[in-house]
Motif scaffolding. Structure first.
Motif, PDB file in Angstrom:
ATOM      1  N   GLU A  11       0.869  -1.181   0.000  1.00  0.00           N
ATOM      2  CA  GLU A  11       0.000   0.000   0.000  1.00  0.00           C
ATOM      3  C   GLU A  11       0.900   1.223   0.000  1.00  0.00           C
ATOM      4  OE1 GLU A  11      -3.603   0.555   0.089  1.00  0.00           O
ATOM      5  OE2 GLU A  11      -2.589   2.453  -0.363  1.00  0.00           O
ATOM      6  N   ARG A  13      -0.361   4.551  -0.670  1.00  0.00           N
ATOM      7  CA  ARG A  13      -1.025   5.830  -0.397  1.00  0.00           C
ATOM      8  C   ARG A  13      -0.696   6.289   1.024  1.00  0.00           C
ATOM      9  NH1 ARG A  13      -6.813   3.591  -2.426  1.00  0.00           N
ATOM     10  NH2 ARG A  13      -5.934   1.787  -1.363  1.00  0.00           N
ATOM     11  N   ARG A 361     -18.064  -1.062   6.559  1.00  0.00           N
ATOM     12  CA  ARG A 361     -18.292  -1.936   5.402  1.00  0.00           C
ATOM     13  C   ARG A 361     -19.782  -2.113   5.127  1.00  0.00           C
ATOM     14  NH1 ARG A 361     -13.640  -5.096   7.877  1.00  0.00           N
ATOM     15  NH2 ARG A 361     -15.360  -6.135   8.922  1.00  0.00           N
ATOM     16  N   ASN A 390      -9.771  -2.694   6.220  1.00  0.00           N
ATOM     17  CA  ASN A 390      -9.180  -2.890   4.892  1.00  0.00           C
ATOM     18  C   ASN A 390      -8.887  -1.524   4.289  1.00  0.00           C
ATOM     19  OD1 ASN A 390     -12.087  -4.484   5.033  1.00  0.00           O
ATOM     20  ND2 ASN A 390     -10.278  -5.789   5.011  1.00  0.00           N
ATOM     21  N   GLU A 392      -9.361  -0.294   1.489  1.00  0.00           N
ATOM     22  CA  GLU A 392     -10.442   0.289   0.688  1.00  0.00           C
ATOM     23  C   GLU A 392     -11.571   0.816   1.563  1.00  0.00           C
ATOM     24  OE1 GLU A 392      -8.716   0.146  -2.155  1.00  0.00           O
ATOM     25  OE2 GLU A 392     -10.133   1.771  -2.510  1.00  0.00           O
ATOM     26  N   MET A 395     -10.375   4.102   2.880  1.00  0.00           N
ATOM     27  CA  MET A 395     -10.500   5.151   1.865  1.00  0.00           C
ATOM     28  C   MET A 395     -11.961   5.595   1.712  1.00  0.00           C
ATOM     29  SD  MET A 395      -7.552   6.044   0.751  1.00  0.00           S
ATOM     30  CE  MET A 395      -8.160   7.092  -0.585  1.00  0.00           C
ATOM     31  N   TRP A 396     -12.843   4.616   1.759  1.00  0.00           N
ATOM     32  CA  TRP A 396     -14.275   4.932   1.619  1.00  0.00           C
ATOM     33  C   TRP A 396     -14.720   5.823   2.778  1.00  0.00           C
ATOM     34  CZ3 TRP A 396     -18.895   4.718   4.097  1.00  0.00           C
ATOM     35  CH2 TRP A 396     -20.055   4.831   3.312  1.00  0.00           C
ATOM     36  N   SER A 533      -8.629  -7.923   2.335  1.00  0.00           N
ATOM     37  CA  SER A 533      -8.385  -6.556   1.861  1.00  0.00           C
ATOM     38  C   SER A 533      -8.245  -6.517   0.350  1.00  0.00           C
ATOM     39  CB  SER A 533      -7.138  -5.971   2.520  1.00  0.00           C
ATOM     40  OG  SER A 533      -7.383  -5.758   3.887  1.00  0.00           O
ATOM     41  N   SER A 537     -10.700  -4.457  -2.148  1.00  0.00           N
ATOM     42  CA  SER A 537     -10.166  -3.415  -3.031  1.00  0.00           C
ATOM     43  C   SER A 537     -10.780  -3.481  -4.429  1.00  0.00           C
ATOM     44  CB  SER A 537      -8.638  -3.504  -3.117  1.00  0.00           C
ATOM     45  OG  SER A 537      -8.245  -4.596  -3.924  1.00  0.00           O
ATOM     46  N   HIS A 538     -11.565  -4.516  -4.708  1.00  0.00           N
ATOM     47  CA  HIS A 538     -12.275  -4.582  -5.990  1.00  0.00           C
ATOM     48  C   HIS A 538     -13.565  -3.753  -5.878  1.00  0.00           C
ATOM     49  CE1 HIS A 538     -14.668  -6.144  -9.307  1.00  0.00           C
ATOM     50  NE2 HIS A 538     -13.535  -6.567  -9.848  1.00  0.00           N
ATOM     51  N   PRO A 539     -13.864  -2.938  -6.890  1.00  0.00           N
ATOM     52  CA  PRO A 539     -15.002  -2.013  -6.756  1.00  0.00           C
ATOM     53  C   PRO A 539     -16.361  -2.688  -6.564  1.00  0.00           C
ATOM     54  CG  PRO A 539     -14.015  -1.902  -8.973  1.00  0.00           C
ATOM     55  CD  PRO A 539     -13.096  -2.705  -8.122  1.00  0.00           C
ATOM     56  N   THR A 589      -3.232  -8.914  -7.218  1.00  0.00           N
ATOM     57  CA  THR A 589      -2.905  -7.997  -6.126  1.00  0.00           C
ATOM     58  C   THR A 589      -1.865  -8.586  -5.175  1.00  0.00           C
ATOM     59  OG1 THR A 589      -5.207  -7.309  -6.245  1.00  0.00           O
ATOM     60  CG2 THR A 589      -3.948  -6.491  -4.380  1.00  0.00           C
TER      61      THR A 589
END
Ligand code: WT7
Length: 654
Positions: A11, A13, A361, A390, A392, A395-396, A533, A537-539, A589
């Protein structure tokens, strides 16, 4: 040398603190240096945030490890520190609790009100014969009386044992018996999912098996009919008629404050014992440091239940010791609608939100258009606790709830640690999505291999704590031997928490879940967290739980149970295509070693009542075993659904 735990997820970011927050932050980078220079002096300075009736003689007595004594010889009253001193300082009119009931009723309680209510309860308990050292069970919904009951116990030196209101009569009676509690404080019921939900019948059943109980104090919340026994007393007739004057007496720093039972998976619950001075010092300090609390202007909200340690440390003791104004909410996030949390934040202009990954989530699954309908601009800081978050989901949370401008603090700790141990400092740390980052100042955590050797950066292993900390558990109630065996015997001289973790190339810490859940695939130890995770991370994915199932060729194979996001089509061929795509996505990934053998699309996952995924049950399903103990499940029908789906899905092999 074989790897202890693989390090697969990369990761890159990173988000530095907002300049404005950093400039006014309660704690700066200097705290790390101060604590490193003299750890005990650092904690003694933090103890100085409290009012002590008698100064301690010694900061830490560690002459008989693992039995620690902090602030030896010091005396204080915990409730005085949470209430009286704020009123004495002229802040009696400050709101302590904005309370919101699930049906929409609400109460506003100032520090002066909370002191008066607590004094009444302290007087009433004393009149019932409760003395310092007695144990009191508390079995209440999320109403202000829960905090009042805890503070009243603290005030008179009684040790509370809060039992989460969703637990059964068996769980309640076992806990009462283990602690030989003298009084239970409960309610007729509470509101949950739009309906009154009874508590008193469960208490009646439990108490019939508990000869130690002398009195049952009953708060009237729902007004539903209740059976009455000669041990029962109404709170409004006993407590609310008592005097609002009560002088708090000081107790020893090591006086027992509370017992909180933690169950793990199936074993007999452990009564984790916390004491007074060190506990209050660390919860107050961490609440100040990690949430950057400004008591005059912030409105803080921790959405946990008071029945969990998060509620003890970050609804009751930490925030109140710091004079915070907070929101307390009785009910569920989807009653009467899925925007309830955001509506409450908008209404009370909440500035700091502390919640759990499971909730984040769930909100992801429901879709960002729900929070989008509310004004969340008051928020300035977001926290997470309870499970690995996770990247993602992190980030959400940052983007859809924090609107891109709030630091997110992922806080690692346990019932046993009493307070936050590993977390970013919001004004200092450039946080990475999914990492709890560094031990807080004054805390010494490390990741070690099988031989207790510290792993280098980039390596994975066991998370341990090297030095005692003020809010550490003192023992397991009535069972010192189990305390030593459970926490201090795996690695000589180290506290082993049961969690796997890794250090990234910068030395920042990533929690990888319980070591019991680690999967052994073709000779590699793979953490469930990393595969989960990768899936999240998949949309198309909102949530995932991964387990290792016995496999004839690889030892264990990875089986994933995955909840798609709300708008995703999972019917027929679209579902099959998504599954194939997700397997490829994980392989890309994390590497081919982590490619799941099988992915199940499901609507729900089995969770404990505190929101943790119960991977043990999913392992049973994945291996086609009959289900083990499901009594700690939040919703047992979930397992029927998953098992039915599992039987009908073809297991696809490469
Ligand atoms: C276990 C402790 C701490 C209060 C609520 C839970 C997991 C907790 C994190 C985090 C990864 C976490 C660990 C720990 N856990 N916080 N930020 N990242 N894992 O208290 O019920 O005693 O559970 O929860 O596995 O050991 P608890």
């Amino acid at each position: 040398m074989s790897e202890t735990l693989a390090n697969l997820l990369q990761e890159t970011r990173q988000f530095p603190p907002p300049a404005e927050l950093a400039a006014a932050a309660n704690v700066t980078a200097a705290a790390y240096d101060e604590a490193a220079a003299d750890r005990l002096a650092f904690w003694a300075r933090q103890a100085g945030r409290l009012d002590w009736s008698k100064e301690w003689d010694e900061i830490l007595d560690w002459s008989n490890p693992p039995f620690a004594k902090w602030f030896v010889g010091g005396q204080l009253n915990v409730a005085y520190n949470c209430l009286d001193r704020h009123v004495a300082a002229g802040n009696g009119d400050r709101v302590a609790i904005h309370w919101e009931g699930e049906p929409g009723d609400n109460r506003t309680i100032t520090y002066a009100d909370l002191l008066a209510m607590t004094s009444q309860a302290a007087n009433a308990l004393t009149d019932l014969g409760v003395v310092a050292g007695d144990r009191i069970a508390i079995y209440l919904p999320m109403i202000p009386e829960a905090a009042v009951a805890m503070l009243a116990c603290a005030r008179i030196g009684a040790t509370h044992s809060v039992v989460f209101g969703g637990f059964s009569a068996d769980s309640l009676s076992n806990r009462i018996q283990d602690a030989t509690a003298k009084v239970v404080i409960t309610a007729d019921g509470g509101y949950r999912r739009g309906k009154p939900s009874a508590l008193k019948p469960t208490v009646d059943e439990a108490v019939s098996r508990c000869p130690s109980i002398e009195h049952v104090l009953v708060v009237r919340r729902t007004g539903q009919d209740v059976a009455w026994t000669d041990k029962d007393l109404w709170w409004h007739e006993t407590v609310e008629t008592a005097s609002t004057e009560h002088t708090a007496e000081a107790f020893d720093a090591e006086h027992p404050l509370f017992i909180l039972y933690t169950s793990g998976t199936t074993a007999k619950p452990k009564g984790i014992l916390h004491t007074s001075g060190g506990y209050l010092t660390q919860v107050a300090y961490t609440h100040h440091a990690v949430f950057d609390l400004k008591p005059e202007t912030d409105v803080y909200w921790c959405s946990a239940d008071i029945g969990w340690v998060t509620g003890h440390s970050y609804i009751v003791y930490g925030p109140l010791a710091n004079g915070a104004t907070q929101l307390m909410y009785e009910g569920t996030p989807d009653t009467p609608h899925r925007g309830r949390f955001w509506e409450l934040i908008q209404k009370h202009k909440v500035t700091i939100l502390y919640t759990a990954p499971t909730l984040i989530r769930t909100m992801m699954k429901w879709g960002a258009d729900i929070p989008d309908q509310y004004d969340l601009s008051s928020l300035r800081l977001l926290g997470s606790v309870g499970e690995p978050i996770n990247p993602e989901a992190w980030m959400w949370y940052r983007e859809n709830i924090g609107r891109g401008g709030c630091p997110v603090v992922d806080t690692w700790w346990q019932t046993e640690t009493g307070a936050i141990m590993i977390s970013p400092l919001p004004g200092v740390t450039a946080a990475k999505p999914g990492s709890a980052m560094r031990p807080l100042p004054g805390i010494s955590a490390d990741v070690v291999d099988d031989q207790a050797g510290s792993v280098p950066n980039g390596g994975g292993g066991f998370l341990v704590l090297r030095e005692p900390w003020p809010s550490m558990l003192r023992t397991i109630w009535g069972d010192d031997e189990r305390f030593v065996d459970t926490y201090w015997s795996r690695f000589e001289g180290l506290y082993f928490a049961g969690d796997g973790a890794k250090k990234d190339d910068d030395g920042d810490l990533w929690l990888l879940g319980r070591v019991d859940d680690v999967m052994l695939v073709s000779g590699h130890n793979i953490s469930t967290t990393e595969v989960e995770s990768a899936l999240v991370s998949h949309p198309s994915v909102a949530e995932s739980a991964v387990v290792g199932a016995t496999d004839p060729t690889t030892g264990q194979a990875i089986v994933a149970f995955t909840i798609p996001r709300g708008s995703v089509d999972t019917s027929g061929e679209a579902g099959e295509a998504l599954i194939a795509e997700l397997r490829e996505h994980v392989s890309k990934t994390l590497g081919p070693i982590a490619k799941p053998r099988q992915i199940m699309l499901v609507a729900e996952l089995p969770k404990t009542r505190s929101g943790k995924i119960m991977r043990r049950l999913l392992r049973d399903v994945a291996e086609n075993r009959s289900l083990g103990d499901v009594t700690t499940l939040q919703d047992s029908s979930v397992m029927d659904l998953i098992s039915a789906g599992m039987r009908s899905s073809k297991s696809d092999e490469d």
